[in-house]
Structures are given as structure tokens and as C-alpha cells.
Design an enzyme around this catalytic site. Structure first.
Site: not given
Ligand code: ATR
Length: 305
Positions: A126, A90, A111
Site C-alpha cells: 500500500d 490485513k 495486503n
């Protein structure tokens, strides 16, 4: 996930023959990822309403970190529409995109990548996953919540940025290594606005911690059966809820302690599902069937355990 589905490597792209719209998750290791199961189940359902999704498939690729930059260029040349990135990619991928969504900029990690003509646009879903996961798992919003956030790694950074962007009432952060926590607090304070942000040692919780806080574990403590508690809940004012971003194992020592104290608690499966749903919406421009993705993730989890 169907355990018999192949795990590909970048070498397979040299003779990539899939002619539909390809998506993939890249990680190292990648064998246990639930993302292919979630996304392929969602795409199958979406194809019933919109024929164009019938040719979409989501694959998994094992990519060692040193191969990631070259692999990203290769996936682009092969025409992949979108990619998910998981551990350890990431942060590395952040420097290999041509555009960054403002939400991902502050997190310093991506991500989800969306294909543009000249490269990849990076997103981080996220935080959205966490906020929706909390709503679904605990019925709690981040807005106006007092949050006690455990950890100072990448997961904690994404969670902290989301808490601040959603205007939590206060943010208390605890981490084993003080220097790492201080470095993260230095990044967060300039963007905190009027939200008070404080750090503390999880072994010596300070007086003045709020009652009725939302506790979020964003450390990796709890991934292994023998792990200790990331913080002892009995040393804190009674919280309103405890959310552990770990979902495998489904019950961590922290969640067990919360259960024993009668505190509402939930694991991170809902976060996983919602970060995936948001990624699918970025790629497809259509709304993702979250319950279908949840069922597929639960089924996949029971296969890997
Ligand atoms: P991620 O990117 O998934 O957040 P990470 O950057 O390796 O992963 O961060 C892991 C987090 O778990 C850190 O907050 C780490 O604490 P340190 O900064 O002190 O290393 C925390 N962590 C991992 N193992 C731990 C342990 N045994 N006890 C306490 N904290 C731990």
C-alpha cells in the site's frame, strides 16, 4: 471485473479443479473488488511476451474474518501462488504468516502474501502504491514534502510509514479521535529519525502548519455521498496538492473543495493500481503493465457504478 465472474468461498477449495497458477483476493465483502479485473488484464498482456503466464488466473473469494486463519492454510494446501488481502483481513493475516517483509513489519498489516514452501510471506504494497500514486496523480514525491495526513487507522498507518521511510520533510497528522492518533504517533515517533512528527485536531488546525503541504486523506470520510469534509481546506495554509486515497466515489467532498480552490488534486485509483502492480511483480518476478491495469480498473469502476 466481469460482474458474472464467480465469487468463491473457502468451501469451493474442497473441490478446486483449476490446474494453472492461481492467485486470489480475499475480503468480506469482495463483490466490488477491482483486483480480479486489473490482474487478469495484466496477466493476459504478460502472457503475450512470456508464455508461462498464459496459465495464471486471479480469483476472488469471500472469506469472513473468523474463517481467515483456516482459509490461509487451505489456500496454501491447494497450491495458490499468491494472495491479496483486503478489508477486514490485513491486520488479522499479519499473525498468520511465516515470514514478514521488513516494510510490512512497521505497518503491522499485510495486503500481499507470497507462497513459500512452508507457509506465506507477508508484504504490504500500500505504501509503494501511495508513493507511486502521488507521483502519477499529482507529479509529487514524498521525499522532502511537508505532509498533512488525515486519519489514524490502518490506511493512515501505512501512509505514515511510507512518508517517513521516504524522508518527507515533516509529517502532520490529524484525526477525529485524539486517543487513536496519540497511539499511532507513539508507534511512529521512534522510527521518524529527524523528521518532525506532530498531531493535531482537524477541527482546530494549529498555527504553524506549512504552506505548500501535500494533504493526504487516509480516513474513510468521503466514501458516502452525505459525508462531511475530513478537514476544511480553507482553514489551512494553501496546500500544493490534495490526494484522497478513496477512489469510489471518484470525487469526494474534499476533492470537490480542492477543485473549487484551484488546488491540484487526485483520487486513490492510481494508488490502487500501483499497489496491485507491485503485488503482481512480487508473485511473478516480472514487471507489471501498469497502464493496462489502470484501464482495467477504470473500466471495472464504471461497471460497479
Ligand atoms: P482503515 O483501516 O481503512 O484506515 P479504520 O481503521 O476504520 O479504517 O480507520 C478509519 C479512519 O477514518 C479513522 O481515522 C477514523 O477516525 P477515528 O479514529 O476518529 O474513528 C476516520 N473516520 C471514520 N469516520 C469518520 C468521521 N465520520 N469523521 C471523522 N473521521 C472519521
Amino acid at each position: 471485473m466481469n460482474p458474472t465472474d464467480p465469487v468463491y468461498t473457502p468451501a469451493d477449495l474442497a473441490h478446486w479443479s483449476f490446474r494453472g497458477t492461481a492467485l486470489a483476493v480475499l475480503g468480506h465483502p469482495i463483490g466490488h473488488s477491482l483486483s480480479p479485473a486489473m490482474h487478469n488484464a495484466a496477466l493476459a498482456v504478460m502472457a503475450r511476451d512470456q508464455e508461462r503466464f498464459a496459465s495464471w488466473r486471479y480469483f476472488r473469494f469471500d472469506v469472513p474474518p473468523e474463517e481467515l486463519p483456516a482459509a490461509l492454510a487451505l489456500f496454501h494446501r491447494c497450491g495458490f501462488c499468491g494472495l491479496n488481502l483486503t478489508v477486514p483481513h490485513k491486520v488479522i493475516a499479519f499473525d498468520h504468516v511465516v515470514e514478514i517483509d521488513p516494510g510490512a513489519q512497521l505497518i503491522g498489516a499485510v495486503n500481499t502474501l507470497l507462497r513459500l514452501e512452508h507457509g506465506w510471506r507477508g508484504y504490504n504494497t500500500d505504501g509503494h502504491g501511495l508513493a507511486e500514486g502521488l507521483r502519477e496523480g499529482l507529479g509529487t514525491a514524498l521525499k522532502d514534502a511537508d505532509v498533512i495526513l488525515l486519519g489514524a487507522g490502518g490506511a493512515a498507518r501505512a501512509a505514515a510509514v511510507e512518508c517517513l521511510q521516504r524522508h518527507c520533510a515533516s509529517l502532520w497528522m490529524a484525526n477525529r479521535t485524539a486517543a487513536r492518533l496519540d497511539a499511532l504517533l507513539a508507534v511512529l515517533r521512534p522510527v521518524a529519525g529527524d523528521v518532525p512528527v506532530q498531531g493535531f485536531d482537524p477541527l482546530s488546525p494549529p498555527a504553524g502548519l506549512p504552506t505548500g503541504a501535500l494533504i493526504i486523506n487516509a480516513t474513510s470520510v468521503g466514501l458516502h455521498a452525505t459525508d462531511p469534509l475530513p478537514i476544511d481546506l480553507t482553514r489551512l495554509p494553501r496546500p500544493a496538492g490534495v490526494y484522497d486515497i478513496i477512489y469510489n466515489p471518484p470525487t469526494t467532498p474534499l476533492l470537490l473543495q480542492a477543485a473549487g480552490l484551484g488546488v491540484p488534486h487526485a483520487n486513490g485509483l492510481s494508488m490502487l493500481v500501483h499497489q496491485g502492480a507491485r503485488a503482481l511483480e512480487i508473485w511473478t518476478g516480472a514487471s507489471a503493465p501498469v497502464p493496462v491495469m489502470m484501464c482495467a480498473a477504470q473500466a471495472g469502476l464504471s461497471l460497479v457504478n
